[in-house]
Design an enzyme around this catalytic site. Structure first.
Site, mmCIF file in Angstrom:
data_model
loop_
_atom_site.group_PDB
_atom_site.id
_atom_site.type_symbol
_atom_site.label_atom_id
_atom_site.label_comp_id
_atom_site.label_asym_id
_atom_site.label_seq_id
_atom_site.Cartn_x
_atom_site.Cartn_y
_atom_site.Cartn_z
ATOM 1 N N ASP A 1 51.897 27.331 -20.584
ATOM 2 C CA ASP A 1 51.721 26.627 -19.694
ATOM 3 C C ASP A 1 52.562 25.636 -19.474
ATOM 4 O O ASP A 1 52.141 24.329 -18.488
ATOM 5 C CB ASP A 1 49.964 25.764 -20.677
ATOM 6 C CG ASP A 1 49.597 27.085 -20.546
ATOM 7 O OD1 ASP A 1 49.283 28.536 -19.787
ATOM 8 O OD2 ASP A 1 47.748 26.990 -21.073
ATOM 9 N N ASP B 1 44.261 36.697 -20.715
ATOM 10 C CA ASP B 1 44.889 36.170 -21.710
ATOM 11 C C ASP B 1 44.140 35.966 -22.687
ATOM 12 O O ASP B 1 43.079 36.893 -22.795
ATOM 13 C CB ASP B 1 44.219 34.332 -20.341
ATOM 14 C CG ASP B 1 44.840 33.298 -20.554
ATOM 15 O OD1 ASP B 1 45.758 32.886 -21.747
ATOM 16 O OD2 ASP B 1 44.871 32.391 -19.521
HETATM 17 C C1 GLA Z 1 45.072 29.489 -20.146
HETATM 18 C C2 GLA Z 1 46.640 29.720 -19.334
HETATM 19 C C3 GLA Z 1 46.723 29.281 -18.148
HETATM 20 C C4 GLA Z 1 45.174 29.676 -17.567
HETATM 21 C C5 GLA Z 1 43.988 28.983 -18.416
HETATM 22 C C6 GLA Z 1 42.615 29.074 -17.929
HETATM 23 O O1 GLA Z 1 45.816 27.826 -20.479
HETATM 24 O O2 GLA Z 1 47.515 29.966 -20.265
HETATM 25 O O3 GLA Z 1 47.756 29.451 -17.205
HETATM 26 O O4 GLA Z 1 45.247 30.836 -17.508
HETATM 27 O O5 GLA Z 1 44.274 29.078 -20.139
HETATM 28 O O6 GLA Z 1 41.603 28.981 -18.289
#
Ligand code: GLA
Length: 700
Positions: free
Chosen positions: A504, A440
């Site tokens: 997301d 990430d």
């Molecule tokens: C980001 C990612 C999510 C998840 C969160 C975890 O927002 O896009 O899919 O992995 O971090 O903190």
């Protein structure tokens, strides 16, 4: 004159007065074409109040040559050598690759540029700039420019924000510059994954499209320019921060490359070139193995890691046919919520007293692989790493850095910091059976300095290096690039990552647009597409399971939902949907993606047609209340005209909610020719909003 050819495009260069110019970029030239005549035919007259000679469309757009639009290169040596004057010194052609060497004897610079056109029509342009002088050279900007045909009257680019990536904006090309810039230090949710120029009639299946994309995951610039001479051009390159690139005497700098693409067959033709190129790489994931059905546990557990709950999820995962489960954020030192722990990549014994060995054995015993989340470029001030090495953060001077999701950015250009994260991550991967990591990047890079100088360029190269090194040390490891969803999806990262987390936003309706346009440039099997919960966590909307399942089928499919809460009926649908995914993924991940131009704007029609045209899966997705009692016929162009196909509704994805009495007559099967499917089509059922059907078309 030099011509580079591919099956679907040509690039014609001329050389005049020491300049390399591009006389044509676009449709393939007739093999026997008299190139000299073609150049004569397209040369404009000398106009009033103008230079004594006609200036070509030079690759090096230079003020010193009378070019008054946006230049190719800007830079200086403490204010001197500000007006470059590159002349072509030599060139060579090998196959469809041109290497051109330019020299500016006044500024003491030399430049090598490569134009590489592959058989899929993808043109990669790269350059190396060398400082032949005795003082530093500050490079402010280097952009690559290609000429556009006069008939390219419109442009399209993509904008977005968190959970709302890649929304198109299309408008006329006007005089002046149209510009998209990214200053986030990652490609960004707002990144125009490709800048398009197009004929006014262009659509998914028809019209001409020219595109240019920066092949880099840091800052970027994309331009369309129309100068007062009438010429239009497309330009792109890395956006450099002030003073970011200084080239020392005798040193050279590799300028981030760009990728150009041309299609005479609409937007789908452009995508087909991109996808075919990506699929031709030996490292393309589907050339190694089929894409495993994935359960990501983030939306099921968030930070509440509990071994029993996770095992319960794994049980259901096994029941429905999941092949890989991913433990997301929350497993490492101090990480109980998002304000601590980033930087300390060691398993937290308070949550996982025995490490992952029990969990992974349990998962593997069910024939499922295990994947794990990292965010190695980021650091919480509440971490052992920060306490020990506050000097390892990217920052400008001594001022406090603003926190963003409670985090700062680790300076990977610092050797100690780079080695720290490499060794910690590598140790977790060596000690555990981990097939895949989700990596990430949840903070933008502002004031991202290293020892007083902007460091975004080098930070971006460092993450490429880190990914490559992790893969070298752990053969078979797959890496998913995530950045708060889809903020690091680009043609640079595609060479280092195996999957992208598309957004997301798991709401299937929202995903329709996001996936449609991300797959413009990225093969769908590289895009994570998950069935989310009944009530979407991002939008709070309720969406039918079949709509979610059809939406998630067209990508690297998975589930992101607390499946322990599903009903037996929902599990049965997930199970049959996943068997369908497994049966069809070879076709879905190799065939031609089509987005079908449909007259009713309340619905999307799209799908995949197998390479040999023997089969297709087409989704008809009703987004809004249908505009009429009877929907517009679904046309499926691109099959074989004279072949007869059996057409039916696929039931394995669950039933939609209809606005009709009884089923549509052809639902259980009808036979039609490819020609009839392309020109007469199928009457869609009447569907409630956010419902869809999946249509199977198989050679009879
Ligand atoms: C980001 C990612 C999510 C998840 C969160 C975890 O927002 O896009 O899919 O992995 O971090 O903190």
């Amino acid at each position: 004159m030099i011509v580079l050819n591919s099956e679907n495009s040509s690039l014609l260069f001329t050389i005049n007065n020491g300049q390399l110019s591009i006389a044509h970029w676009g449709s393939p030239l007739y093999p026997g074409e008299d190139i000299a005549s073609l150049v004569t035919a397209t040369t404009p007259p000398i106009s009033h109040s103008n230079f004594n000679e006609v200036m070509g469309r030079d690759v090096m757009r230079q003020h010193s040559r009378g070019f008054l639009g946006h230049p190719t290169i800007s830079g200086h040596r403490s204010g001197k050598n500000w007006s470059p004057h590159f002349l072509l010194a030599s060139h060579s052609q090998q196959g469809e690759t041109l290497t051109a060497n330019f020299v500016d004897t006044d500024s003491k610079l030399s430049l090598t540029q490569r134009y590489e056109l592959n058989s899929y029509g993808i043109l990669t342009i790269s350059s190396t700039l060398c400082n032949d002088g005795t003082e530093d050279y500050n490079l402010d900007e280097f952009l690559y420019w290609l000429p556009l045909a006069d008939r390219a009257t419109q442009t399209m680019d993509f904008t977005g924000r968190w959970s709302h990536e890649r929304h198109p904006q299309r408008h006329e090309i006007h005089f002046g510059l149209t510009t998209r810039e990214v200053r986030e230090g990652r490609s960004s949710h707002d990144y125009t994954i490709a800048q398009l120029a197009m004929t006014g009639n262009a659509n998914f299946a028809t019209g001409e499209i020219w595109s240019l994309s920066v092949k880099f995951s840091g800052n970027s610039i994309h331009h369309i320019e129309r100068t007062s001479d009438g010429y239009k051009s497309i330009g792109a390159g890395e956006l450099l921060m002030p003073g970011e690139i200084t080239i020392a005497p005798g040193e050279s700098f590799a300028i981030s490359p760009v990728v150009a693409n041309y299609s005479a067959e609409g937007i789908d033709g452009l995508s087909h070139n991109f996808h075919s190129w990506q699929r031709s790489r030996p490292t393309h994931p589907t050339n190694i193995r089929p894409r495993p059905a994935t359960l990501n546990m983030w939306e099921a557990v968030y930070f509440n890691h509990d071994a029993e709950k996770i095992k319960a999820l794994v049980d259901v995962a096994a029941e429905i046919g999941i092949e890989r489960v991913v433990l997301d954020d929350g497993w490492f030192h101090l990480r109980r919520k998002d304000n601590a722990g980033l930087g300390d990549w060691v398993i937290d014994p308070t949550v996982w007293p025995n490490g992952f060995s029990d969990l992974i054995s349990y998962i593997n015993s069910k024939g499922i692989e295990f994947g794990l989340w990292f965010e190695g470029e980021m650091v919480n001030p509440d971490s052992d790493l920060y306490r020990a090495h506050p000097e390892w953060m990217l920052q400008e001077g001594d001022r406090d850095m603003p926190l963003f999701r409670n985090q700062l950015v680790l300076d990977l250009t610092h050797e100690g910091a780079y080695n720290h994260v490499l060794e910690q991550v590598s140790a977790v991967l060596s000690a555990n059976n981990i097939a895949y990591i989700k990596w990430d990047h949840n903070r933008v890079l502002i004031d991202a300095g290293h020892l007083g100088q902007a460091a975004i360029h080098n930070q971006t190269l460092a993450i490429y290096r880190l990914f490559d090194e992790l893969k070298r040390r752990h053969p078979g490891l797959e890496i998913e690039s995530c950045a708060s969803g889809g903020a690091r999806i680009d043609l640079g990262m595609v060479e280092h990552a195996d999957r992208f987390w598309t957004s997301d936003n798991n709401d299937a309706l929202e995903r329709q647009t996001i996936q449609r346009w991300t797959s413009l440039a990225i093969a769908p099997e590289l895009l994570g597409t998950h069935v989310g919960p009944t009530v979407g966590h991002q939008t709070g909307k309720t969406t039918s399971l079949s709509f979610r399942a059809i939406n998630a089928l067209f990508g690297h499919a998975g589930v992101e939902w607390d499946i322990t809460e599903t009903t037996p009926a929902e599990r049965a649908v997930l199970k049959s949907w996943l068997s369908l995914y497994k049966a069809k993924r070879a076709m879905l991940h190799s065939g031609k993606s089509v987005r079908i131009d449909h007259p009713d704007t309340t619905a999307f029609v799209y799908g995949v047609i197998s390479e040999d045209k023997s089969e297709a899966l087409i989704a008809y997705m009703q987004h809004l209340m249908p505009s009429a009692n009877y929907g517009a016929n679904i046309l499926v162009p691109g099959l074989d005209d004279s072949t007869r196909y059996r057409v039916s509704i696929v039931r394995e994805v669950g039933a939609p909610r209809y606005l009709q009495i009884g089923d549509i007559l052809w639902g259980d099967g009808v036979e039609m020719s490819g020609k009839a499917l392309a020109h007469v089509g199928l009457k869609p059922p009447s569907l409630a909003p956010e419902n869809g059907i999946l249509i199977s078309i198989i050679k009879a």
